[in-house]
Design a protein around this motif. Structure first.
Motif, PDB file in Angstrom:
ATOM      1  N   ALA A   1      15.639   2.500 -10.585  1.00 29.27           N
ATOM      2  CA  ALA A   1      15.826   2.141  -9.251  1.00 29.27           C
ATOM      3  C   ALA A   1      16.285   3.735  -8.552  1.00 29.27           C
ATOM      4  O   ALA A   1      16.703   4.377  -8.985  1.00 29.27           O
ATOM      5  CB  ALA A   1      17.083   1.364  -8.934  1.00 29.27           C
ATOM      6  N   PHE A   2      15.558   3.858  -7.334  1.00 28.24           N
ATOM      7  CA  PHE A   2      15.537   4.699  -6.602  1.00 28.24           C
ATOM      8  C   PHE A   2      15.654   4.440  -5.039  1.00 28.24           C
ATOM      9  O   PHE A   2      14.908   3.646  -4.723  1.00 28.24           O
ATOM     10  CB  PHE A   2      14.640   5.946  -6.896  1.00 28.24           C
ATOM     11  N   GLU A   3      16.062   5.382  -4.183  1.00 25.66           N
ATOM     12  CA  GLU A   3      15.869   5.542  -2.642  1.00 25.66           C
ATOM     13  C   GLU A   3      14.815   6.159  -2.194  1.00 25.66           C
ATOM     14  O   GLU A   3      14.759   7.469  -2.567  1.00 25.66           O
ATOM     15  CB  GLU A   3      17.261   5.783  -2.042  1.00 25.66           C
ATOM     16  N   ALA A   4      14.053   5.832  -1.474  1.00 26.23           N
ATOM     17  CA  ALA A   4      13.033   6.673  -0.728  1.00 26.23           C
ATOM     18  C   ALA A   4      12.695   6.260   0.552  1.00 26.23           C
ATOM     19  O   ALA A   4      12.615   5.096   1.263  1.00 26.23           O
ATOM     20  CB  ALA A   4      11.639   6.432  -1.463  1.00 26.23           C
ATOM     21  N   GLU A   5      12.250   7.391   1.395  1.00 24.71           N
ATOM     22  CA  GLU A   5      11.668   6.955   2.564  1.00 24.71           C
ATOM     23  C   GLU A   5      10.332   6.612   2.527  1.00 24.71           C
ATOM     24  O   GLU A   5       9.464   6.942   1.930  1.00 24.71           O
ATOM     25  CB  GLU A   5      11.922   8.364   3.456  1.00 24.71           C
ATOM     26  N   VAL A   6      10.092   5.593   3.495  1.00 27.34           N
ATOM     27  CA  VAL A   6       8.562   4.749   3.550  1.00 27.34           C
ATOM     28  C   VAL A   6       8.229   4.981   4.974  1.00 27.34           C
ATOM     29  O   VAL A   6       9.036   4.342   5.740  1.00 27.34           O
ATOM     30  CB  VAL A   6       8.790   3.467   2.864  1.00 27.34           C
ATOM     31  N   LYS A   7       7.136   5.495   5.317  1.00 30.33           N
ATOM     32  CA  LYS A   7       6.409   5.684   6.429  1.00 30.33           C
ATOM     33  C   LYS A   7       6.396   4.272   7.007  1.00 30.33           C
ATOM     34  O   LYS A   7       5.990   3.181   6.589  1.00 30.33           O
ATOM     35  CB  LYS A   7       5.121   6.086   6.196  1.00 30.33           C
TER      36      LYS A   7
ATOM     37  N   ALA B   1       0.773  -1.386  -0.074  1.00 31.48           N
ATOM     38  CA  ALA B   1      -0.127   0.253  -0.030  1.00 31.48           C
ATOM     39  C   ALA B   1       0.829   1.249   0.033  1.00 31.48           C
ATOM     40  O   ALA B   1       0.586   2.231  -0.751  1.00 31.48           O
ATOM     41  CB  ALA B   1      -0.699  -0.089   1.175  1.00 31.48           C
ATOM     42  N   ARG B   2       2.091   1.135   0.555  1.00 24.01           N
ATOM     43  CA  ARG B   2       2.991   2.333   0.658  1.00 24.01           C
ATOM     44  C   ARG B   2       3.431   2.711  -0.565  1.00 24.01           C
ATOM     45  O   ARG B   2       3.653   3.696  -0.998  1.00 24.01           O
ATOM     46  CB  ARG B   2       3.982   2.255   1.772  1.00 24.01           C
ATOM     47  N   CYS B   3       3.783   1.308  -1.322  1.00 23.37           N
ATOM     48  CA  CYS B   3       4.311   1.733  -2.933  1.00 23.37           C
ATOM     49  C   CYS B   3       3.216   2.432  -3.633  1.00 23.37           C
ATOM     50  O   CYS B   3       3.548   3.140  -4.532  1.00 23.37           O
ATOM     51  CB  CYS B   3       4.752   0.366  -3.214  1.00 23.37           C
ATOM     52  N   GLU B   4       1.864   1.757  -3.561  1.00 19.17           N
ATOM     53  CA  GLU B   4       0.967   2.649  -4.310  1.00 19.17           C
ATOM     54  C   GLU B   4       0.891   3.821  -4.034  1.00 19.17           C
ATOM     55  O   GLU B   4       0.614   4.769  -4.910  1.00 19.17           O
ATOM     56  CB  GLU B   4      -0.473   1.759  -4.152  1.00 19.17           C
ATOM     57  N   GLY B   5       1.090   4.259  -2.492  1.00 16.75           N
ATOM     58  CA  GLY B   5       0.875   5.899  -2.310  1.00 16.75           C
ATOM     59  C   GLY B   5       1.926   6.703  -2.879  1.00 16.75           C
ATOM     60  O   GLY B   5       1.867   7.841  -3.049  1.00 16.75           O
ATOM     61  N   ARG B   6       3.010   5.892  -3.295  1.00 14.01           N
ATOM     62  CA  ARG B   6       4.343   6.727  -3.730  1.00 14.01           C
ATOM     63  C   ARG B   6       4.466   6.795  -5.071  1.00 14.01           C
ATOM     64  O   ARG B   6       5.035   7.489  -5.851  1.00 14.01           O
ATOM     65  CB  ARG B   6       5.499   6.076  -3.229  1.00 14.01           C
ATOM     66  N   SER B   7       3.323   5.978  -5.799  1.00 17.90           N
ATOM     67  CA  SER B   7       3.290   6.036  -7.218  1.00 17.90           C
ATOM     68  C   SER B   7       2.571   7.265  -7.904  1.00 17.90           C
ATOM     69  O   SER B   7       2.082   8.108  -6.942  1.00 17.90           O
ATOM     70  CB  SER B   7       2.441   4.690  -7.636  1.00 17.90           C
ATOM     71  N   GLU B   8       2.782   7.348  -9.075  1.00 17.53           N
ATOM     72  CA  GLU B   8       2.074   8.457  -9.642  1.00 17.53           C
ATOM     73  C   GLU B   8       1.333   7.950 -11.012  1.00 17.53           C
ATOM     74  O   GLU B   8       1.475   6.792 -11.291  1.00 17.53           O
ATOM     75  CB  GLU B   8       3.427   9.465 -10.215  1.00 17.53           C
ATOM     76  N   ARG B   9       0.636   8.972 -11.524  1.00 23.25           N
ATOM     77  CA  ARG B   9      -0.075   8.472 -12.758  1.00 23.25           C
ATOM     78  C   ARG B   9       0.928   7.977 -13.909  1.00 23.25           C
ATOM     79  O   ARG B   9       2.068   8.306 -13.964  1.00 23.25           O
ATOM     80  CB  ARG B   9      -0.707   9.634 -13.389  1.00 23.25           C
ATOM     81  N   HIS B  10       0.555   6.837 -14.435  1.00 25.37           N
ATOM     82  CA  HIS B  10       1.466   6.108 -15.430  1.00 25.37           C
ATOM     83  C   HIS B  10       2.531   5.378 -15.023  1.00 25.37           C
ATOM     84  O   HIS B  10       3.391   4.999 -15.792  1.00 25.37           O
ATOM     85  CB  HIS B  10       1.604   7.135 -16.575  1.00 25.37           C
ATOM     86  N   CYS B  11       2.693   5.199 -13.571  1.00 25.77           N
ATOM     87  CA  CYS B  11       3.654   4.363 -13.163  1.00 25.77           C
ATOM     88  C   CYS B  11       3.291   3.228 -12.301  1.00 25.77           C
ATOM     89  O   CYS B  11       2.425   3.055 -11.911  1.00 25.77           O
ATOM     90  CB  CYS B  11       4.353   5.456 -12.026  1.00 25.77           C
TER      91      CYS B  11
ATOM     92  N   PRO C   1      16.215   4.798   4.383  1.00 22.13           N
ATOM     93  CA  PRO C   1      15.678   4.687   3.149  1.00 22.13           C
ATOM     94  C   PRO C   1      15.319   3.332   2.462  1.00 22.13           C
ATOM     95  O   PRO C   1      16.087   2.414   2.837  1.00 22.13           O
ATOM     96  CB  PRO C   1      16.396   5.648   2.345  1.00 22.13           C
ATOM     97  N   MET C   2      14.455   3.162   1.294  1.00 25.10           N
ATOM     98  CA  MET C   2      14.245   1.809   1.058  1.00 25.10           C
ATOM     99  C   MET C   2      14.525   1.948  -0.451  1.00 25.10           C
ATOM    100  O   MET C   2      14.340   3.060  -1.288  1.00 25.10           O
ATOM    101  CB  MET C   2      12.611   1.395   1.082  1.00 25.10           C
ATOM    102  N   ARG C   3      15.183   0.830  -1.245  1.00 29.11           N
ATOM    103  CA  ARG C   3      15.432   0.675  -2.476  1.00 29.11           C
ATOM    104  C   ARG C   3      14.059   0.463  -3.075  1.00 29.11           C
ATOM    105  O   ARG C   3      13.500  -0.563  -2.762  1.00 29.11           O
ATOM    106  CB  ARG C   3      16.513  -0.139  -2.828  1.00 29.11           C
TER     107      ARG C   3
END
Length: 225
Positions: free
Chosen positions: A197-203, A161-171, A208-210
């Motif tokens: 591939a990118f690093e991001a903070e996930v709640k 669900a967190r990955c979906e929350g970080r997603s954008e249109r067309h991604c 950071p997560m890859r």
């Protein structure tokens, strides 16, 4: 408890059985008693969410927009069935889906974006709706849910669900666990689209997560089934 991979014949795993669409349709509401919890060793969980639904209601009116939202569910559910996934439940404008095979989950996510965008373009709106997709692969707890019958809970579900929350249109965004699952990296390489591939903070996750992000364009009519 069952112990053999479905490809090997004989007994099948509980994880595979719980993601079989036919099994869920026939027994999903009866598979688990309300006080039973089943540990699933590995399952791919995929979330989608519709963006721009407010514009959809504004431009098309309540009745037509409601019909289009359900039409988008029908489109996605057809793709889920094509790739062997199991629709767990809808949550507002979102879907939760489970797969035994993470490669099939990635295939499904990419196909969802391609076909959704082609559908959205056909609406001829100034600001057509978009789709966000995220997925993760790991262990989960299978439980009885009044809404979904056989449902999943736990860290894997939360991270999907967190990955979906970080997603954008067309991604489509997925985790390192998905990328490292057998067959996924090869499948993504063969796809040939724009993946980074990118690093991001996930709640809720320390440090950071890859993550991996695929930017997907619409399918050309007749190009893919």
């Amino acid at each position: 408890q069952v112990s053999r991979n479905p490809d090997g014949g004989g007994w099948v795993s509980a994880a595979w059985l719980s993601t079989m669409p036919e099994y869920r349709r026939m027994f999903g509401s009866q598979a688990l008693a309300r006080d039973v919890r089943l540990a699933v060793r590995a399952v791919a969980i995929l979330f989608t969410d519709l963006t721009g639904s407010a514009a959809l209601y504004h431009e098309h009116g309540d009745a037509s927009a409601f019909r289009l939202v359900h039409e988008h569910f029908g489109l996605l559910e057809g793709i889920i069935e094509q790739f062997g996934g199991a629709r767990v439940k809808s949550i507002g404008d979102a879907l939760m889906v489970a797969f035994f095979d993470p490669t099939a989950a990635v295939d499904c996510a990419l196909a969802m974006q391609e076909h959704f965008q082609a559908w959205a373009q056909g609406l001829e709106m100034a600001h057509p709706p978009g789709l966000k997709v995220g997925l993760h692969f790991g262990s989960a707890m299978a439980v009885h849910s009044d809404q979904a019958g056989l449902d999943y809970f736990g860290g894997t579900v939360n991270l999907a669900a967190r990955c979906e929350g970080r997603s954008e249109r067309h991604c489509v965004i997925w985790t390192e666990a998905v990328q490292r699952a057998p067959g996924v990296a090869e499948r993504v390489a063969r796809w040939g689209g724009d993946v980074e591939a990118f690093e991001a903070e996930v709640k809720g996750i320390p440090g950071p997560m890859r993550l991996y992000r695929a930017r997907v364009g619409p399918v050309t009519v007749g190009e893919k089934g």
